[in-house]
Write an enzyme that holds these catalytic residues in place. Structure first.
Site, PDB file in Angstrom:
ATOM      1  N   GLU A  85      12.614 -53.057  -7.974  1.00  0.00           N
ATOM      2  CA  GLU A  85      12.207 -54.181  -7.135  1.00  0.00           C
ATOM      3  C   GLU A  85      10.738 -54.384  -7.473  1.00  0.00           C
ATOM      4  O   GLU A  85       9.866 -53.671  -6.959  1.00  0.00           O
ATOM      5  CB  GLU A  85      12.406 -53.861  -5.655  1.00  0.00           C
ATOM      6  N   ASP A  92      12.964 -49.053  -4.658  1.00  0.00           N
ATOM      7  CA  ASP A  92      12.454 -49.935  -3.623  1.00  0.00           C
ATOM      8  C   ASP A  92      10.951 -50.145  -3.801  1.00  0.00           C
ATOM      9  O   ASP A  92      10.197 -49.190  -4.012  1.00  0.00           O
ATOM     10  CB  ASP A  92      12.758 -49.314  -2.254  1.00  0.00           C
TER      11      ASP A  92
END
Length: 709
Positions: free
Chosen positions: A377, A340
Site C-alpha cells: 500500500e 499496510d
C-alpha cells in the site's frame, strides 16, 4: 524451585528444547528483567518470578535464561525495569507484564484491561496478557506447498476471516463461524467464484479493544504480536490450537489451488501514542522500536495515523520484520504479503524518507521470500504517496489512481477520459519504464477501507454515525453516486442502473491490464449501509450476508463468467504476460469513440473505445464504454475478411444476455452497436470462433506460448 542456567541470546523468543525452555529478548537500556510464569490464562498472579542476573543472563543488549523442566504450553511474560526518562524516549514501567515480541501465541485473559495497561505504575499482573510457548511439532501438509502462481495469472479476493463466515446465513457449523476453520468450509464457493488468491486482512494477534469506548476493533490493524495467529479466529481454543488451525486453512486452500496472502501491519502497533498501553515494544526499548518526535521525545511521530510509527529501518526492528516474514512463509506456508501503509517502511528514525531504505531492499532480495507475492500500500498518513515509484524489482502496488480514475469516469465526471484510458492500459504513466509487467499494478475499485461496491453506487455521502465519532471519521473523497436516492430504494429504474454500474466496475477491473482485486462480498452486492470506515463494526450488518448469494444470483453469475472469460480468452492471456512497454508497442491498439478510429479526448468526453489484435493469435477484442447519461451508437472497427464481431458482454442487458462465454458469444449483425446510458460493451473476433475445429488448436497454442515464456 525451578533450576536455571545462563541461556543463550539466540534464537529470540521462547525456544522449547529437550530439557526446558530458552528465553531471550532485546532491551538495550533495561536495568533488570524478570521472567514471570503463570499456571493458567486467567491466573491473577504468577506462579514463579525469575529475576535475570545482569552478569550471567545478559550478552550485550540481549537478556536470556534457560529454565529447566518447562514444557510446551508454558505461559509467561516479562517485567522490565529501566530509567523512565521521557527526554530520551525511555518509557520503562516495571509494573507492566509485557508480551514477548517473538511469541507464537498470545492469550488475553477474561479480565484484560487496556485501560490499566495505559496507566503508568498500575500493576497488570492480575490481568496480564500471556505469551505461550508452543512445541514446534511437524504438521501434515499432505503434500501441499506454496503455489507460486505468477501475479499475471492471479485474481485476488480481499477478505476478513471473521466476517466471511460469522453471519448465521453462512451455513457454516456454528462453532466454526468467523474462524479459520469456517473459511475451509467455504472453499467451494471461492473455487466456483474463480479467484486464485485470498488476501486476508490482519491475522496476527491484535487487541480487539483498541477502539472507541464500547466498540470493537473489527479490522485488526492494531497488532500486539506479529508472529502469533489471532486466537479469536480459531475454533480450536486449546493452547496451540490457533497455530494449527491457521495452517489447516492454508493447506486446504492450497489443495484447492488458492493462494494465501496475509495483510501485515509493520507501520504501527496497538500501543498507540503517549497515552496508549504499554503491552510489549514500548516497555522493552521504546526509542528503538518507535520513531519519536525529535523536538520532544515524549511524543510519537504519527505517520500511520494510528498514534505511533514503527522505526522499521532500525537494525533491531528490521531484523524482527524479516524474521516475521520468514516465519509466515516457512512455518505457515503463506504465499505472500500485503504491507499496510508501506511507505512508512521507507522512513528513517527521524521520519525522513530514505532513497534506498534497507528494509525494503532486504525484503526485495531475500531468497527465503523468493516466489512470494510482495504488495505495497504505497502511501502513508504522513502525506507520502509513492504509487508507481516504489523501490525494488519485486514490489507491486495497490493502484489508488486506478480506483479514483475509474470511479470518476464511470460516474460521469469531466476531465477524466485520458486518465481512464491510462488505467485500462495498465497505467503506462506509472509502469511503462524499466520493463515492468502490467501486473505490478494491483487494480481495485473498492477495498476494506471505504465503501463496498454496492454502497459506492447507492450513497453520495458516508454514513458513519454508528462509529461514535459524529461522522468525522472516514474519507470524504469517495467519488460515489447514488443515482437520485440516498441508500436503499424500491425504485426499479434506480436499482437497475445501480446494478448496471456495478457490472461496469467489474468489467473494467477484470478487462484492464494489471492484477485485479475484488473486495469480499462485492460479487453479491454486500452493503455496509453507507459506512465507509467500518473498522469498529463487528456486527451482522458488517458481516457477509450469505442470503445475498441467492438474492443477487444474476450478479454473481456475471462475475463468475467474467473471471472465466479473462482466463480463457487467448488474446487476453497473451496480453497480460509481457512487459507493459512491449504490449503497448506490439498489440496494435487503436482508440475509438462513437466513430471508429475517432476517439474523443476532450475534457467533457464521456465515451471511449479501444480495439487491439494479435495477428499470430488471430484474436481481436473491442471494448466500448458509454459513461454518458444518454444512449449512444458506436461504430465498430472493420475486421479482416472471414471474421465477425461477437458479443461477450453488454452490461445494460438483463441476465443471461449480459454476458456469454467465450465459446457461445453471439454474432453481431450490424457495424453499429447501440449502447445504453452508463454501459460497457465487450466484443471478440477470432478465427477459431468462425472455424470451430480450430478452437482447440488455438487454446493449445496459447498454452504452449505461455509455457515457453
Amino acid at each position: 524451585m525451578l533450576k536455571t542456567r545462563a541461556g543463550r541470546s539466540y534464537p529470540l523468543g521462547a525456544c522449547l528444547e529437550r530439557h526446558g525452555i530458552n528465553f531471550s529478548l532485546y532491551s538495550k537500556s533495561a536495568q533488570s528483567v524478570t521472567l514471570l510464569l503463570f499456571d493458567e490464562v486467567n491466573s491473577r498472579s504468577p506462579c514463579e518470578r525469575i529475576v535475570l542476573d545482569r552478569q550471567t543472563n545478559r550478552t550485550d543488549n540481549y537478556w536470556h535464561i534457560f529454565v529447566e523442566g518447562l514444557t510446551a504450553g508454558t505461559l509467561y511474560g516479562f517485567q522490565v525495569e529501566g530509567p523512565f526518562d521521557l527526554a530520551k524516549g525511555m518509557r520503562f514501567d516495571a509494573s507492566k507484564v509485557l508480551c514477548d515480541p517473538y511469541a507464537k501465541e498470545i492469550r488475553f485473559p477474561n479480565n484484560y484491561s487496556r485501560k490499566l495497561y495505559s496507566e503508568y505504575g498500575q500493576s497488570t499482573e492480575h490481568c496480564a496478557l500471556k505469551s505461550v510457548v508452543l512445541e514446534r511439532r511437524n504438521f501434515d501438509w499432505k503434500g501441499t506447498k506454496p503455489i507460486h502462481r505468477p501475479l499475471a495469472d492471479t485474481i485476488i479476493y480481499e477478505m476478513h476471516v471473521g466476517g466471511f463466515t460469522r453471519h448465521p446465513s453462512s451455513g457454516v457449523t456454528e462453532s466454526k463461524r468467523g474462524t479459520y476453520a469456517g473459511v475451509v468450509e467455504k472453499i467451494p464457493y471461492l473455487k466456483q467464484l474463480g479467484v486464485t488468491a485470498v488476501e486476508l486482512m490482519p491475522v496476527a494477534q491484535f487487541d480487539s479493544s483498541d477502539a472507541a469506548q464500547g466498540k470493537t476493533n473489527y479490522w485488526g490493524y492494531c497488532p500486539v504480536g506479529f508472529f502469533a495467529p489471532h486466537t479469536q479466529y480459531s475454533a480450536n481454543q486449546n493452547l496451540g490450537g490457533p497455530f494449527d488451525e491457521f495452517r489447516l486453512m492454508v493447506r486446504e486452500l492450497h489443495a484447492a489451488g488458492i493462494e494465501v496472502i496475509v495483510d501485515v501491519v509493520f507501520n504501527h502497533t496497538s500501543e498507540g501514542n503517549e497515552n496508549g498501553p504499554t503491552l510489549s515494544l514500548r516497555g522493552l526499548q521504546n526509542d528503538t522500536y518507535y520513531i519519536l518526535e525529535q523536538s520532544d521525545q515524549r511524543y510519537y511521530s504519527n505517520y500511520s495515523g494510528c498514534g505511533n510509527t514503527c522505526n522499521t529501518n532500525n537494525s533491531v526492528m528490521r531484523r524482527m520484520i524479516r524474521d516475521v516474514l520468514t516465519f509466515w512463509v516457512t512455518q505457515m506456508h503463506v504465499d505472500g504479503f500485503r504491507f499496510d501503509l508501506a511507505s512508512v517502511l521507507m522512513r528513517d528514525s527521524q521520519g525522513q524518507v530514505l532513497n534506498d531504505p534497507p528494509l525494503l531492499w532486504s525484503i526485495d532480495s531475500d531468497p527465503i521470500l523468493a516466489g512470494t507475492k510482495i504488495i505495497a500500500e504505497a502511501w502513508d498518513a504522513g502525506g507520502l504517496y509513492q504509487v508507481g515509484q516504489f523501490v525494488g524489482d519485486r514490489w507491486n502496488e495497490w493502484n489508488g489512481l486506478f480506483r479514483d480514475d475509474v470511479r470518476a469516469f464511470l460516474r460521469g465526471d469531466n476531465h477524466r477520459v485520458g486518465a481512464f484510458a491510462n488505467r485500462l492500459m495498465g497505467s503506462p504513466d506509472l509502469y511503462y519504464d524499466d520493463h515492468r509487467t502490467p501486473h505490478r499494478s494491483i487494480n481495485f475499485v473498492t477495498a476494506h477501507d471505504g465503501f463496498t461496491l454496492r454502497d459506492l453506487v447507492s450513497y453520495n455521502h458516508k454514513h458513519n454515525a454508528a462509529n461514535g465519532e459524529d461522522n468525522r471519521d472516514g474519507d470524504n473523497h469517495n467519488l460515489s453516486f447514488n443515482f437520485g436516492v440516498e441508500g436503499p430504494t424500491n425504485n426499479r429504474q434506480i436499482r437497475q442502473i445501480r446494478e448496471r454500474q456495478i457490472k461496469n466496475f467489474f468489467t473494467i477491473m477484470l478487462m484492464s491490464l494489471g492484477t485485479p482485486m475484488i473486495n469480499m462480498g462485492d460479487e453479491i452486492g454486500r452493503t455496509q449501509w453507507g459506512n465507509n470506515n467500518a473498522y469498529c463494526q463487528d456486527t451482522p450488518n458488517n458481516w457477509l450476508d450469505w442470503s445475498l448469494v441467492k438474492q443477487n444470483a444474476g450478479l454473481l453469475r456475471f462475475v463468475r463468467q467474467l473471471i472465466e472469460f479473462r482466463f480463457l480468452t487467448p488474446a487476453l492471456d497473451q496480453y497480460i504476460h509481457h512487459p507493459l512497454s512491449s504490449i503497448l508497442n506490439d498489440s496494435q491498439i487503436k482508440w475509438h469513440g462513437v466513430k471508429a478510429n475517432q476517439p474523443d479526448w476532450s475534457d467533457d468526453s464521456h465515451t471511449i473505445a479501444l480495439s487491439y489484435n494479435l495477428p499470430y493469435r488471430e484474436e481481436n477484442l473491442y471494448l466500448a464504454v458509454n459513461a454518458y447519461w444518454e444512449p449512444l451508437d458506436f461504430e465498430l472497427p472493420q475486421l479482416s475478411t472471414g471474421k465477425h464481431w461477437r458479443q461477450v458482454i453488454n452490461t445494460a442487458l438483463a441476465p443471461p444476455d449480459d454476458i456469454y462465454s467465450y465459446q457461445s458469444a453471439k454474432c453481431v449483425e450490424s457495424n453499429v452497436m447501440h449502447l445504453a446510458p452508463r454501459s460497457v460493451l465487450v466484443l471478440i473476433a477470432s478465427q477459431s470462433l468462425e472455424t470451430p475445429s480450430k478452437a482447440k488448436n488455438a487454446r493449445n497454442r496459447a498454452k504452449k506460448d505461455q509455457a515457453a515464456r
